[in-house]
Design a protein around this motif. Sequence first.
Motif, mmCIF file in Angstrom:
data_model
loop_
_atom_site.group_PDB
_atom_site.id
_atom_site.type_symbol
_atom_site.label_atom_id
_atom_site.label_comp_id
_atom_site.label_asym_id
_atom_site.label_seq_id
_atom_site.Cartn_x
_atom_site.Cartn_y
_atom_site.Cartn_z
ATOM 1 N N PHE A 217 91.922 34.033 1.516
ATOM 2 C CA PHE A 217 90.860 34.680 2.272
ATOM 3 C C PHE A 217 89.675 33.759 2.537
ATOM 4 N N GLN A 218 89.897 32.466 2.385
ATOM 5 C CA GLN A 218 88.889 31.491 2.782
ATOM 6 C C GLN A 218 88.758 31.484 4.301
ATOM 7 N N LYS A 219 87.526 31.471 4.773
ATOM 8 C CA LYS A 219 87.274 31.472 6.207
ATOM 9 C C LYS A 219 87.716 30.157 6.828
ATOM 10 N N LEU A 220 88.472 30.249 7.929
ATOM 11 C CA LEU A 220 88.963 29.076 8.641
ATOM 12 C C LEU A 220 88.206 28.828 9.939
ATOM 13 N N GLY A 221 87.627 29.855 10.502
ATOM 14 C CA GLY A 221 86.912 29.710 11.757
ATOM 15 C C GLY A 221 86.524 31.057 12.327
ATOM 16 N N THR A 222 85.804 31.025 13.448
ATOM 17 C CA THR A 222 85.333 32.236 14.100
ATOM 18 C C THR A 222 85.480 32.094 15.612
ATOM 19 N N VAL A 223 86.042 33.106 16.247
ATOM 20 C CA VAL A 223 85.967 33.202 17.704
ATOM 21 C C VAL A 223 84.633 33.888 17.991
ATOM 22 N N SER A 224 83.637 33.119 18.403
ATOM 23 C CA SER A 224 82.264 33.624 18.446
ATOM 24 C C SER A 224 81.733 33.890 19.840
ATOM 25 N N THR A 225 82.425 33.419 20.869
ATOM 26 C CA THR A 225 81.970 33.649 22.238
ATOM 27 C C THR A 225 83.142 34.075 23.113
ATOM 28 N N GLY A 226 82.818 34.698 24.236
ATOM 29 C CA GLY A 226 83.839 35.076 25.204
ATOM 30 C C GLY A 226 84.465 36.427 24.984
ATOM 31 N N LEU A 227 84.022 37.153 23.969
ATOM 32 C CA LEU A 227 84.538 38.484 23.685
ATOM 33 C C LEU A 227 83.474 39.527 24.012
ATOM 34 N N ALA A 228 83.932 40.764 24.310
ATOM 35 C CA ALA A 228 83.000 41.855 24.609
ATOM 36 C C ALA A 228 83.629 43.166 24.150
ATOM 37 N N SER A 229 83.147 43.680 23.029
ATOM 38 C CA SER A 229 83.728 44.868 22.401
ATOM 39 C C SER A 229 85.227 44.691 22.177
ATOM 40 N N PRO A 230 85.633 43.645 21.427
ATOM 41 C CA PRO A 230 87.063 43.412 21.176
ATOM 42 C C PRO A 230 87.659 44.515 20.319
ATOM 43 N N ARG A 231 88.961 44.782 20.519
ATOM 44 C CA ARG A 231 89.603 45.930 19.883
ATOM 45 C C ARG A 231 90.802 45.537 19.003
ATOM 46 N N TRP B 77 86.908 45.952 25.655
ATOM 47 C CA TRP B 77 86.348 47.016 26.487
ATOM 48 C C TRP B 77 85.298 46.506 27.465
ATOM 49 N N GLY B 78 84.726 45.339 27.188
ATOM 50 C CA GLY B 78 83.564 44.926 27.972
ATOM 51 C C GLY B 78 82.403 45.873 27.680
ATOM 52 N N ASN B 79 81.647 46.230 28.696
ATOM 53 C CA ASN B 79 80.622 47.271 28.561
ATOM 54 C C ASN B 79 81.328 48.616 28.672
ATOM 55 N N PRO B 80 81.358 49.421 27.613
ATOM 56 C CA PRO B 80 82.119 50.669 27.659
ATOM 57 C C PRO B 80 81.673 51.614 28.777
#
Length: 359
Positions: A111-125, A139-142
């Motif tokens: 469970f050690q953190k390997l990285g983050t997808v930090s941009t380009g997402l909008a209300s990911p599901r 969803w983008g802007n719901p």
Amino acid sequence: MNRLNQILLAGITVSSVFFTSCSSDDDSSSNNPILGDFENGVFILNEGNMGSSNASVSFLHENGQLQNDIFEAVNGGLLGDTAQSIYLDDDKAYIILSGSGTIEVVDADTFQKLGTVSTGLASPRYMVIENGKGFVSNWGNPADANDDFIAVINLSNYSVESTIPVAEGPEKLEETNGKIYVAHAGGWGTGNTITVINSATNSVQTTIPVGDIPNSIEEENGKIYVLCGGKPAWTQDETLGGLYVINSTNHQVETVLNFAPAEHPANLVEENDQLFYTIDDKIFRTNLTSTTLPSSPIITMGTNGIYGAYGFDVNDGKIYVGDAMDYSSNGKVHVFSTSGALLNSYEVGKLPNGFAFND
């Protein structure tokens, strides 16, 4: 419960109880996780209260020991806001945080953190991996019906490399034979389609009409099984729920099994050539090839004081139910046998909504 209702209920609650870890049936949990020992057991995703950044992950070892808050314990920081889903692929776990608009990537065993997808997402599901790429519903802007998309994730550098515009309210996904099947439950509205994406070209191949509010989707033996909840009565336009069976070769709907009026199923899971799903406080099971729906549940959770499944999964002969309790206090996870016996209950984080099996 309709996913929109779940989100709204979670959003209006106020977090008032500091998170502690314990089991309701025994003292098998610990506030001090054994770091680096998550190889055999179940990850439990706790959504947390919207806007409170109190999402968390618990781990239930195969020996019955429960460990709470493992992300914070291992990595020394909070997980984030509104954990929507968790996806396990080989030695990595991907935690999709809808409120934070990020995906945390961790080693599944430590469970050690390997990285983050930090941009380009909008209300990911939700997320699946196919053809060496991640595909994440957004969803983008719901409130905007025209900005929903599937994000294509580069799994080497954890970045969004492209996006695929799709219809409103993409939710759960299923992958098979180079294709991604996206269930459009409709976001804040109601949807009734499955989008088929070619994972090699990152393009929409076709759209398949199904029933209203397709809330869960499974693939087995070349068939795509889609569970549609139907519009609930409060919409003042109630429609029937249905189980749709789609041929993954020609994308034709082969079978439709309609539920009775006022029955709104959810949480479809395939396990060992059987389909499991819930209606309110009841759990049902049917064979993949059955031409009728079962009339009697295998479990009525209400007899155990459980009145709905906020999270639901089936694995290795056990049924896992996430219980949101009062949507403010710590939740519980109940484990049943597929024959209907309640095996154990555990106190976890707030709003347990998903499971991932590391075995």
